[in-house]
Design an enzyme around this catalytic site. Sequence first.
Site, PDB file in Angstrom:
ATOM      1  N   CYS A 109      13.812 -56.215 -18.063  1.00 61.59           N
ATOM      2  CA  CYS A 109      14.101 -57.451 -18.802  1.00 61.59           C
ATOM      3  C   CYS A 109      14.408 -57.154 -20.270  1.00 61.59           C
ATOM      4  CB  CYS A 109      12.915 -58.416 -18.742  1.00 61.59           C
ATOM      5  SG  CYS A 109      12.324 -58.819 -17.093  1.00 61.59           S
ATOM      6  N   ASP A 110      13.596 -56.292 -20.874  1.00 65.71           N
ATOM      7  CA  ASP A 110      13.615 -56.134 -22.329  1.00 65.71           C
ATOM      8  C   ASP A 110      14.042 -54.760 -22.825  1.00 65.71           C
ATOM      9  OD1 ASP A 110      12.660 -58.761 -22.572  1.00 65.71           O
ATOM     10  OD2 ASP A 110      10.589 -58.105 -22.349  1.00 65.71           O
ATOM     11  N   CYS A 138       7.996 -55.954 -18.772  1.00 67.19           N
ATOM     12  CA  CYS A 138       9.189 -55.843 -17.918  1.00 67.19           C
ATOM     13  C   CYS A 138      10.259 -55.019 -18.611  1.00 67.19           C
ATOM     14  CB  CYS A 138       9.719 -57.229 -17.566  1.00 67.19           C
ATOM     15  SG  CYS A 138      11.170 -57.181 -16.472  1.00 67.19           S
TER      16      CYS A 138
END
Length: 310
Positions: free
Chosen positions: A137-138, A134
Site C-alpha cells: 500500500c505504502d 502494508c
Amino acid sequence: MEKVQCLIIGSGPAGYSAAIYTSRANLKNVLFEGIQPGGQLTQTTTIENYAGFPVGIDGQQLMAQMRQQAVNVGADVRSGIITDIDLTKRPFTATTDAGSQIQADTVIVATGASAKYLGLDDEKKYSGMGVSACATCDGFFYRRRVVAVVGGGDTACEEAHYLSNLASKVYMIVRKDYLRASAAMQKRVMEKDNIEILFNTNTVGLFGENGVEGAHLVRFKGTDREEPFDIAIDGFFLAIGHKPNTDFLAGQLTLDQAGYIVTDLATTATSVPGVFAAGDVADPRYRQAIVAAGSGCRAALDVEKFLAEQ
C-alpha cells in the site's frame, strides 16, 4: 423485531460494495459500520493503487465516497457494532452494541482484519507519518529512502523483499536469532544487497519531528548483553501478522488456523448456508482494497442468487 433480507456486518471497500450491489438488486439491506467505519483504509493517507484515481486519493475520502454511493442507491448504513449473532437457524438474529436485535435472511461478514502492532505509543503517534502495516500500500512513498520491517516470518520477508526494490536500504528487525520464514523466502532476502537483518533485536520506540526519522532498538533485550542503539529510517513497517475480526462469531463458522473465514472456492459462501464473507476477513493472501471491493460485489451477487433459489 426488525427484519431485513441482507445484513452486512462491517464497512470498508467490501462492506460498502456489498451494500451498493444488494441495494441495486432491490434487496432490503442494512449495514452496520463497526468499530472503525471505513475500515483500515481510513488510516492510510494517499492511495495511489486504486483504479480510477490517476493522481491518487486520500483513504478517508475514498471511504466517504463509497459510503455516500451506497446511501445514494438506497443502502441503510448505520453506525454501530454487531456484538453477537445466532447463525444456528434462519432468519439469523443479530444483536447490536445498543442492545437492539435484527433478523436477516442472509448475512455478509465484511469485518476485515486488524494488523498486529508492537503496542508502542509511538506507533499511534506516527500512524500515517511513517508507520504502516502494508508495504504494497505504502511502499511507493519510500522510493530511494531507508525503511525498517519488523518481523521474521514469510510476511516480513515478502514485505522486505518488495520494499528492497523501491527503497535504498531495508532493515529487518527480528526478535529471535533466526528467521521463521520458509527456506525459499529466507534465500530471497539474504541475496538482496540492500537488506540488512538485525537479529536478537527489539524495537522500543520511534523518533522524529514531523514523522518517523529513526527507531530506538535494543539488542539482546533482557539479558546481561543488552545493547541499546538507534537507526535512522524514514518508514517503519509492521509485518508481524493480522488478526481477522471474527471473535463475535463465537466459532459458528469454519475458520482456518489463523482465524480467517473459510469460503467455498468458487463463491463467497461460508460453512453456513445464507452466510457469506467478503474482504480481508476471508483473505489472508491479498489484503488489497480493490480485491476487497470485488469480493463485496461477489458476496452481494451470491446473496441475490441464494434468495432467488429459496
